[in-house]
Design an enzyme around this catalytic site. Structure first.
Site, PDB file in Angstrom:
ATOM      1  N   ASP A  71       0.844  -1.206   0.000  1.00  0.00           N
ATOM      2  CA  ASP A  71       0.000   0.000   0.000  1.00  0.00           C
ATOM      3  C   ASP A  71       0.873   1.248   0.000  1.00  0.00           C
ATOM      4  O   ASP A  71       0.679   2.164  -0.813  1.00  0.00           O
ATOM      5  CB  ASP A  71      -0.906   0.024   1.240  1.00  0.00           C
ATOM      6  CG  ASP A  71      -2.001  -1.017   1.222  1.00  0.00           C
ATOM      7  OD1 ASP A  71      -3.128  -0.679   0.846  1.00  0.00           O
ATOM      8  OD2 ASP A  71      -1.728  -2.172   1.589  1.00  0.00           O
ATOM      9  N   GLU A  98      -5.096   7.436  -0.033  1.00  0.00           N
ATOM     10  CA  GLU A  98      -5.534   6.805   1.215  1.00  0.00           C
ATOM     11  C   GLU A  98      -4.494   6.852   2.325  1.00  0.00           C
ATOM     12  O   GLU A  98      -4.832   7.036   3.494  1.00  0.00           O
ATOM     13  CB  GLU A  98      -5.917   5.346   0.946  1.00  0.00           C
ATOM     14  CG  GLU A  98      -6.422   4.625   2.181  1.00  0.00           C
ATOM     15  CD  GLU A  98      -7.022   3.276   1.879  1.00  0.00           C
ATOM     16  OE1 GLU A  98      -7.703   2.740   2.769  1.00  0.00           O
ATOM     17  OE2 GLU A  98      -6.802   2.753   0.775  1.00  0.00           O
ATOM     18  N   ASP A 154      -6.450   5.087  -4.772  1.00  0.00           N
ATOM     19  CA  ASP A 154      -6.435   4.009  -3.775  1.00  0.00           C
ATOM     20  C   ASP A 154      -5.304   3.080  -4.192  1.00  0.00           C
ATOM     21  O   ASP A 154      -5.417   2.369  -5.198  1.00  0.00           O
ATOM     22  CB  ASP A 154      -7.758   3.256  -3.736  1.00  0.00           C
ATOM     23  CG  ASP A 154      -7.876   2.387  -2.492  1.00  0.00           C
ATOM     24  OD1 ASP A 154      -6.828   2.009  -1.938  1.00  0.00           O
ATOM     25  OD2 ASP A 154      -9.009   2.091  -2.061  1.00  0.00           O
ATOM     26  N   ILE A 156      -3.999   0.329  -3.020  1.00  0.00           N
ATOM     27  CA  ILE A 156      -4.496  -1.044  -3.101  1.00  0.00           C
ATOM     28  C   ILE A 156      -5.923  -1.031  -2.579  1.00  0.00           C
ATOM     29  O   ILE A 156      -6.158  -0.958  -1.373  1.00  0.00           O
ATOM     30  CB  ILE A 156      -3.649  -2.047  -2.295  1.00  0.00           C
ATOM     31  CG1 ILE A 156      -2.247  -2.166  -2.869  1.00  0.00           C
ATOM     32  CG2 ILE A 156      -4.327  -3.420  -2.301  1.00  0.00           C
ATOM     33  CD1 ILE A 156      -1.379  -3.200  -2.179  1.00  0.00           C
ATOM     34  N   ASP A 157      -6.870  -1.075  -3.491  1.00  0.00           N
ATOM     35  CA  ASP A 157      -8.272  -1.178  -3.086  1.00  0.00           C
ATOM     36  C   ASP A 157      -8.570  -2.659  -2.875  1.00  0.00           C
ATOM     37  O   ASP A 157      -8.327  -3.482  -3.757  1.00  0.00           O
ATOM     38  CB  ASP A 157      -9.174  -0.601  -4.178  1.00  0.00           C
ATOM     39  CG  ASP A 157     -10.632  -0.593  -3.759  1.00  0.00           C
ATOM     40  OD1 ASP A 157     -10.892  -0.321  -2.570  1.00  0.00           O
ATOM     41  OD2 ASP A 157     -11.504  -0.859  -4.603  1.00  0.00           O
ATOM     42  N   THR A 159      -7.554  -4.269   0.351  1.00  0.00           N
ATOM     43  CA  THR A 159      -6.351  -4.780   1.010  1.00  0.00           C
ATOM     44  C   THR A 159      -6.617  -6.118   1.692  1.00  0.00           C
ATOM     45  O   THR A 159      -5.734  -6.981   1.736  1.00  0.00           O
ATOM     46  CB  THR A 159      -5.812  -3.763   2.029  1.00  0.00           C
ATOM     47  OG1 THR A 159      -5.541  -2.530   1.356  1.00  0.00           O
ATOM     48  CG2 THR A 159      -4.529  -4.247   2.669  1.00  0.00           C
ATOM     49  N   HIS A 273     -18.319  -4.753   4.759  1.00  0.00           N
ATOM     50  CA  HIS A 273     -18.398  -3.621   3.846  1.00  0.00           C
ATOM     51  C   HIS A 273     -19.788  -3.406   3.283  1.00  0.00           C
ATOM     52  O   HIS A 273     -20.074  -2.349   2.726  1.00  0.00           O
ATOM     53  CB  HIS A 273     -17.425  -3.824   2.681  1.00  0.00           C
ATOM     54  CG  HIS A 273     -15.998  -3.867   3.112  1.00  0.00           C
ATOM     55  ND1 HIS A 273     -15.008  -4.409   2.320  1.00  0.00           N
ATOM     56  CD2 HIS A 273     -15.382  -3.443   4.246  1.00  0.00           C
ATOM     57  CE1 HIS A 273     -13.841  -4.311   2.944  1.00  0.00           C
ATOM     58  NE2 HIS A 273     -14.058  -3.737   4.112  1.00  0.00           N
ATOM     59  N   SER A 300     -12.812  -5.271  -3.969  1.00  0.00           N
ATOM     60  CA  SER A 300     -12.221  -4.120  -4.650  1.00  0.00           C
ATOM     61  C   SER A 300     -13.024  -3.610  -5.838  1.00  0.00           C
ATOM     62  O   SER A 300     -14.098  -4.117  -6.177  1.00  0.00           O
ATOM     63  CB  SER A 300     -10.791  -4.449  -5.103  1.00  0.00           C
ATOM     64  OG  SER A 300     -10.786  -5.148  -6.328  1.00  0.00           O
ATOM     65  N   LYS A 303     -14.862  -5.053  -9.304  1.00  0.00           N
ATOM     66  CA  LYS A 303     -16.288  -5.174  -9.612  1.00  0.00           C
ATOM     67  C   LYS A 303     -16.699  -4.175 -10.687  1.00  0.00           C
ATOM     68  O   LYS A 303     -17.510  -4.486 -11.567  1.00  0.00           O
ATOM     69  CB  LYS A 303     -17.115  -4.969  -8.341  1.00  0.00           C
ATOM     70  CG  LYS A 303     -16.944  -6.071  -7.295  1.00  0.00           C
ATOM     71  CD  LYS A 303     -17.879  -5.888  -6.119  1.00  0.00           C
ATOM     72  CE  LYS A 303     -17.459  -4.757  -5.208  1.00  0.00           C
ATOM     73  NZ  LYS A 303     -16.194  -5.032  -4.477  1.00  0.00           N
ATOM     74  N   ARG A 318     -23.898  -1.900  -2.840  1.00  0.00           N
ATOM     75  CA  ARG A 318     -23.027  -1.757  -1.674  1.00  0.00           C
ATOM     76  C   ARG A 318     -23.807  -0.997  -0.604  1.00  0.00           C
ATOM     77  O   ARG A 318     -24.164   0.177  -0.800  1.00  0.00           O
ATOM     78  CB  ARG A 318     -21.755  -1.003  -2.051  1.00  0.00           C
ATOM     79  CG  ARG A 318     -20.791  -0.742  -0.886  1.00  0.00           C
ATOM     80  CD  ARG A 318     -19.578   0.031  -1.393  1.00  0.00           C
ATOM     81  NE  ARG A 318     -18.707   0.512  -0.336  1.00  0.00           N
ATOM     82  CZ  ARG A 318     -17.587  -0.096   0.060  1.00  0.00           C
ATOM     83  NH1 ARG A 318     -17.212  -1.223  -0.517  1.00  0.00           N
ATOM     84  NH2 ARG A 318     -16.827   0.411   1.006  1.00  0.00           N
ATOM     85  N   ASP A 330     -12.431   4.999  -3.030  1.00  0.00           N
ATOM     86  CA  ASP A 330     -12.995   3.667  -3.218  1.00  0.00           C
ATOM     87  C   ASP A 330     -13.890   3.569  -4.446  1.00  0.00           C
ATOM     88  O   ASP A 330     -14.369   2.474  -4.772  1.00  0.00           O
ATOM     89  CB  ASP A 330     -13.798   3.247  -1.978  1.00  0.00           C
ATOM     90  CG  ASP A 330     -12.906   2.869  -0.811  1.00  0.00           C
ATOM     91  OD1 ASP A 330     -11.817   2.329  -1.060  1.00  0.00           O
ATOM     92  OD2 ASP A 330     -13.300   3.116   0.341  1.00  0.00           O
TER      93      ASP A 330
END
Length: 394
Positions: A71, A98, A154, A156-157, A159, A273, A300, A303, A318, A330
């Site tokens: 990250d 982030e 981001d 690493i979306d 993680t 989430h 992540s 999608k 979501r 995100d």
């Protein structure tokens, strides 16, 4: 390696010839090339780290979410790449990202591990630990609509997916500060195959790094990860991260008839989430009480890439806990990828996501975020959410 890099450069040049054909100057061409280069560098680095990630390479944030050496390093790599291609260096790079370098400033094993990754990825052995930390902190820009256009990252979306050897994405977007429109989105998805494979195996944690390694061991073709590129008014494209094939234009191929097979719907892999039970109620509403197909649960912003591809899933839902604040990083890159492919991303009431009001989305999202592969599917999804919310008093 050199041959693949040359091939990637040629394919990027071909993509830019198409997307920048009508531009009067080189500004967009330079912007697009820089974004793709930054995401590819970071994605390649992250893919290598995930293969050998150790427990000591991961820390927990205050909210108990994990952050890894990748990250930090990915954020530094992308910030440095943006700075290298900016006339004013860091002063002209507005980046909402982030991570911050607070945990790294005092030095130690973690700091050195991050810095070594960055030196390798940037092919610059002279970078100091302080320079790496300073690059990470370029991402402290607050965003909003008062300054100039800004980048959103981001590093690493997903993680948790990264640590769990599942899906994750390196996500970079570029926002019009005045209008809140997303002008550019790039998603690097190292574990999302560019060609072939059973996409449904991605669900519930399958089809991640272990599947990639197994395919490599069998010397299968087409196991390279994917990079998605989208720019406002230019369309959405996808290509292999290793540069082994050209970028191809994609568009959401939403099913138009009730007689067609029911659409797959996506939601977050982790129930922390999103409210999976409410998603099920919404899905049941869309299918008039009939049994909905099983959800495709993926970590992540991969999608958003799958939604843009078309023919894989038509809706994404979501619904985070009520006290959770959505961060703009995100969603920003994914918004552009989906919408330039013909889809729609909004809050649960169908309103545009306002990404130019700071580092967080507004609190009132009508309960969550939703996306459709077409305006038609998006409209049906918003209507179904309203009916499900009334029925469950959510």
């Amino acid at each position: 390696m050199a041959a693949k890099m040359q091939s990637m450069n040629e394919h990027v040049a071909a993509l830019l010839d198409v997307t920048c054909a009508d531009d009067a100057d080189e500004e967009n061409r330079s912007l697009y090339r820089t974004a793709i280069d930054a995401v590819k560098r970071a994605s390649d680095m992250c893919h290598g780290v995930q293969r050998g990630l150790a427990e000591e390479d991961t820390k927990a944030k205050q909210d108990d979410s994990p952050v890894t050496i990748a990250d930090y390093a990915a954020q530094a790599v992308i910030a440095l790449t943006l700075m290298q291609n900016s006339k004013g260096g860091s002063k002209n790079v507005r980046l909402v990202a982030e991570e911050d370098a607070n945990e790294l400033r005092d030095g130690g094993r973690l700091t050195e591990a991050v810095a070594n990754l960055v030196r390798t990825a940037m092919d610059d052995g002279e970078l100091t630990n302080t320079q790496v930390c300073d690059a990470i902190d370029v991402g402290l820009y607050e965003g909003g609509d008062q300054g100039g256009n800004f980048w959103v990252l981001d590093p690493i979306d997903g993680t948790r997916g990264f640590v769990g050897r599942r899906q994750y994405a390196v996500c970079l977007g570029y926002v019009d500060a005045k209008t809140g429109d997303v002008l550019l989105g790039v998603l690097g998805c190292p574990n999302l195959p560019f060609r072939g494979g059973d996409v449904m195996r991605l669900s519930d944690g399958q089809g991640g790094l272990d599947s990639v390694l197994a395919a490599e061991a069998r010397s299968e073709q087409g196991v390279a990860g994917s990079v998605f590129f989208a720019a406002k008014g230019k369309g959405t494209y996808v290509g292999p991260l290793d540069g082994s094939a050209p970028f191809v234009a994609i568009g959401a191929k939403a099913r138009q008839s009730e007689e067609d097979a029911p659409p797959a719907f996506m939601e977050s892999y982790d129930a922390r989430h999103s409210d999976h039970s409410f998603s099920g109620v919404v899905a049941s509403t869309i299918f008039d009480g009939k049994s909905a197909p099983p959800p495709l649960r993926v970590d992540s912003q991969c999608k958003y890439g799958l939604l843009a591809m078309g023919g894989i899933a038509d809706i994404y839902m979501r619904f985070p806990p009520s006290k959770y604040r959505e961060k703009i990083w995100d969603h920003v890159a994914g918004i552009c990828v989906v919408e330039e492919a013909g889809g729609v991303v909004s809050d649960a009431k169908g309103r545009k996501l306002r990404v130019n009001e700071g580092r967080f989305l507004p609190e009132d999202l009508g309960g969550g975020i939703c996306a459709g592969s077409s305006q038609s599917w998006h409209g049906r999804l918003v209507d179904a959410i309203a009916v499900a919310a009334a029925a469950t008093q959510k």
